[in-house]
Design an enzyme around this catalytic site. Structure first.
Site, PDB file in Angstrom:
ATOM      1  N   LYS A  50      44.168 -10.353 -12.638  1.00 28.90           N
ATOM      2  CA  LYS A  50      43.279  -9.693 -13.696  1.00 28.90           C
ATOM      3  C   LYS A  50      43.186  -9.016 -14.867  1.00 28.90           C
ATOM      4  O   LYS A  50      44.369  -8.699 -15.019  1.00 28.90           O
ATOM      5  CB  LYS A  50      42.615  -7.723 -12.799  1.00 28.90           C
ATOM      6  CG  LYS A  50      41.854  -6.825 -14.239  1.00 28.90           C
ATOM      7  CD  LYS A  50      40.249  -7.005 -13.245  1.00 28.90           C
ATOM      8  CE  LYS A  50      39.673  -6.635 -14.401  1.00 28.90           C
ATOM      9  NZ  LYS A  50      38.154  -5.930 -13.547  1.00 28.90           N
ATOM     10  N   HIS A  74      37.617  -0.848  -6.677  1.00 31.41           N
ATOM     11  CA  HIS A  74      38.502   0.615  -6.945  1.00 31.41           C
ATOM     12  C   HIS A  74      38.791   1.227  -5.268  1.00 31.41           C
ATOM     13  O   HIS A  74      38.004   2.171  -5.327  1.00 31.41           O
ATOM     14  CB  HIS A  74      39.002   1.183  -8.536  1.00 31.41           C
ATOM     15  CG  HIS A  74      37.747   0.715 -10.277  1.00 31.41           C
ATOM     16  ND1 HIS A  74      39.285   0.201 -10.309  1.00 31.41           N
ATOM     17  CD2 HIS A  74      37.325  -0.366  -9.933  1.00 31.41           C
ATOM     18  CE1 HIS A  74      38.593  -0.868 -11.563  1.00 31.41           C
ATOM     19  NE2 HIS A  74      37.262  -0.504 -11.117  1.00 31.41           N
ATOM     20  N   ASP A 122      31.943  -2.788  -8.422  1.00 28.65           N
ATOM     21  CA  ASP A 122      32.947  -1.708  -9.059  1.00 28.65           C
ATOM     22  C   ASP A 122      33.123  -0.386  -8.339  1.00 28.65           C
ATOM     23  O   ASP A 122      33.065   0.680  -9.630  1.00 28.65           O
ATOM     24  CB  ASP A 122      32.197  -2.147 -10.790  1.00 28.65           C
ATOM     25  CG  ASP A 122      33.557  -1.430 -11.307  1.00 28.65           C
ATOM     26  OD1 ASP A 122      34.897  -1.599 -11.308  1.00 28.65           O
ATOM     27  OD2 ASP A 122      33.012  -1.596 -12.593  1.00 28.65           O
ATOM     28  N   HIS A 169      37.830  -8.493 -17.211  1.00 24.05           N
ATOM     29  CA  HIS A 169      37.334  -7.456 -17.697  1.00 24.05           C
ATOM     30  C   HIS A 169      36.450  -7.874 -18.970  1.00 24.05           C
ATOM     31  O   HIS A 169      37.617  -7.325 -20.209  1.00 24.05           O
ATOM     32  CB  HIS A 169      37.975  -6.074 -17.803  1.00 24.05           C
ATOM     33  CG  HIS A 169      37.126  -4.723 -19.049  1.00 24.05           C
ATOM     34  ND1 HIS A 169      36.828  -3.975 -17.007  1.00 24.05           N
ATOM     35  CD2 HIS A 169      36.250  -4.116 -19.946  1.00 24.05           C
ATOM     36  CE1 HIS A 169      35.951  -2.788 -18.196  1.00 24.05           C
ATOM     37  NE2 HIS A 169      35.643  -3.238 -19.613  1.00 24.05           N
ATOM     38  N   HIS A 205      31.827  -7.388 -13.780  1.00 26.15           N
ATOM     39  CA  HIS A 205      30.791  -6.417 -14.214  1.00 26.15           C
ATOM     40  C   HIS A 205      29.974  -6.843 -15.338  1.00 26.15           C
ATOM     41  O   HIS A 205      29.674  -6.125 -16.485  1.00 26.15           O
ATOM     42  CB  HIS A 205      30.986  -4.873 -14.226  1.00 26.15           C
ATOM     43  CG  HIS A 205      32.622  -4.701 -14.862  1.00 26.15           C
ATOM     44  ND1 HIS A 205      32.930  -5.562 -15.637  1.00 26.15           N
ATOM     45  CD2 HIS A 205      33.318  -4.045 -14.235  1.00 26.15           C
ATOM     46  CE1 HIS A 205      33.838  -4.992 -16.012  1.00 26.15           C
ATOM     47  NE2 HIS A 205      34.545  -5.015 -15.018  1.00 26.15           N
ATOM     48  N   HIS A 210      34.809  -6.418  -6.079  1.00 23.94           N
ATOM     49  CA  HIS A 210      35.458  -5.669  -7.378  1.00 23.94           C
ATOM     50  C   HIS A 210      35.131  -4.612  -6.232  1.00 23.94           C
ATOM     51  O   HIS A 210      34.039  -4.012  -6.806  1.00 23.94           O
ATOM     52  CB  HIS A 210      34.505  -5.967  -7.975  1.00 23.94           C
ATOM     53  CG  HIS A 210      34.852  -5.180  -9.449  1.00 23.94           C
ATOM     54  ND1 HIS A 210      35.492  -5.725 -10.830  1.00 23.94           N
ATOM     55  CD2 HIS A 210      35.578  -4.014  -9.283  1.00 23.94           C
ATOM     56  CE1 HIS A 210      35.580  -4.699 -11.361  1.00 23.94           C
ATOM     57  NE2 HIS A 210      36.241  -4.088 -11.308  1.00 23.94           N
TER      58      HIS A 210
HETATM   59  O1  DOR Z   1      33.804   2.013 -15.224  1.00 27.74           O
HETATM   60  C1  DOR Z   1      34.830   1.955 -14.679  1.00 27.74           C
HETATM   61  N1  DOR Z   1      35.227   2.650 -13.968  1.00 27.74           N
HETATM   62  N2  DOR Z   1      35.093   0.431 -15.152  1.00 27.74           N
HETATM   63  C2  DOR Z   1      35.789   0.214 -15.051  1.00 27.74           C
HETATM   64  O2  DOR Z   1      36.460  -0.469 -15.499  1.00 27.74           O
HETATM   65  C3  DOR Z   1      37.264   0.290 -14.607  1.00 27.74           C
HETATM   66  C4  DOR Z   1      36.411   1.814 -13.450  1.00 27.74           C
HETATM   67  C5  DOR Z   1      37.524   3.008 -13.120  1.00 27.74           C
HETATM   68  O3  DOR Z   1      39.027   2.590 -12.944  1.00 27.74           O
HETATM   69  O4  DOR Z   1      37.813   3.972 -13.068  1.00 27.74           O
HETATM   70 ZN    ZN Z   2      36.429  -2.513 -12.205  1.00 27.78          ZN
END
Ligand code: DOR
Ligand code: ZN
Length: 345
Positions: free
Chosen positions: A100, A16, A248, A137, A175, A14
């Site tokens: 997702k 980003h 995450d 989520h 998460h 997971h």
């Molecule tokens: O803290 C987070 N940031 N939780 C999420 O679910 C998304 C992520 C983000 O994309 O910044």
């Molecule tokens: Zn995330």
């Protein structure tokens, strides 16, 4: 003598990676640590179909240093209007590894998310049929539910009924942050697993709120009471195949976090393995680090284990206070601390 730990190369289930200049700045960190990563689709606009996912995958591959041997695994962002046949096609063509579910409004770029799981019933039926993983989520968004209770209420109102209805559906509860979440995953069938981030193993909500407001400790789902952190540490280090690594890592520019409405997300990619390793060492569970980091995830997803190895050395790792990148200044998790273990290049 320096202690070392050699394990199969881990994957991040997971992450980003963002897009554009931020992607250029952060992708190298994930590619240095991991062989594969499940890449979140919450771009603006989100990655909602096969063509967008293919194009994003190409941009990621181009952003990773040559020879890194890194494979991005793409996800489909579900909306109220997702076409089940598009999801099936993406999976069968090897473009989508998972889909997702963002409840609409739950977090960063989730406005086009799902307003009611009933609206994606057809998509979920196809996913259960073809064995495609649903990444969730797990938070409700109702204004009347306290932000610290949103995961537990999601289980009660959404996830438990959904799995009763579609008992074959493969679900990764992303998460995980609560004792209720740990108990739910443990008692569910083998088709239900969870990822755990380094931050939720290290910090509770005090890290965010004691002695001043600490925006760099804020992410969603938010860190909770100490008893939840302890439940997560037991789950991650206890040897159950249902729990695996998912950072995450969610970079935001420093000024977007240090703001009167700071963004949610902790950027942990540069020292993720070092961070997890500290937890496993403190719990006397270094012998279980490899299954958590490198085996449970691919087994759940039905993917081969990585064959190459990485080594961590116990000789100290200083985490910088800030990473200056062309995209933005980024404050990493553990900024200014010294961790014991260090990934050897
Ligand atoms: O803290 C987070 N940031 N939780 C999420 O679910 C998304 C992520 C983000 O994309 O910044
Ligand atoms: Zn995330």
């Amino acid at each position: 003598m320096t202690k070392t730990l050699t394990i199969r190369r881990p994957d991040d289930w997971h992450v980003h990676l963002r897009d554009g200049a931020m992607l250029e700045a952060v992708a190298r960190h994930t590619a240095r640590q991991f062989a594969r990563a499940i890449v979140m689709p919450n771009l603006s606009p989100p990655v909602t179909n096969v063509e967008l996912a293919k194009a994003y995958r190409e941009r990621i591959v181009a952003a990773v240093p040559e020879g890194a041997g890194f494979t991005p695994l793409m996800t489909c962002y579900l909306t109220d209007n997702t076409d089940p046949e598009e999801v099936r096609r993406g999976f069968e063509e090897g473009v989508f590894t998972a889909a997702k579910l963002y409840p609409a409004g739950a977090t960063t770029n989730s406005d086009s998310g799902v307003t009611d799981v009933a609206n994606i019933r057809g998509v979920l039926e196809v996913m259960a049929e073809i064995g495609m993983v649903l990444c969730v989520h797990g938070e409700v968004t109702s204004a009347d539910v306290d932000v610290f209770d949103r995961e537990a209420v999601f289980i009660e109102r959404i996830l438990a009924p959904l799995l009763k209805d579609l008992p074959q559906l493969k679900v990764v509860f992303e998460h995980l942050t609560s004792e209720e979440g740990v108990q739910f995953v443990e008692s569910a069938g083998v088709n239900v697993a969870a990822t755990i981030t380094p931050q939720h193993l290290h910090i509770n909500r005090n890290a965010m709120l004691v002695g001043g407001m600490r925006p760099h400790a804020y992410c969603l789902p938010v860190a909770k009471r100490e008893k939840h952190r302890l439940a997560l540490r037991r789950a991650a280090t206890g040897g159950s195949a249902k729990f695996f690594l998912g950072t995450d890592s969610a970079p935001h520019a420093r000024e977007a976090k240090e703001s009167d409405c700071g963004c949610a997300g902790i950027f942990n990619a540069p020292f993720a393995l070092e961070s997890y390793c500290a937890v496993f060492e403190a719990e006397n569970a270094l012998d279980r680090f490899e299954s958590f980091a490198s085996e449970n995830g691919p087994k759940f997803y039905g993917l081969p284990l990585n064959e190459d190895r990485i080594t961590l050395e116990r000789n100290g790792c200083e985490v910088p206070g800030v990473l200056e990148t062309p995209a933005a200044d980024l404050v990493p998790f553990h900024a200014g601390e010294t961790l014991q273990w260090r990934l050897v290049d």
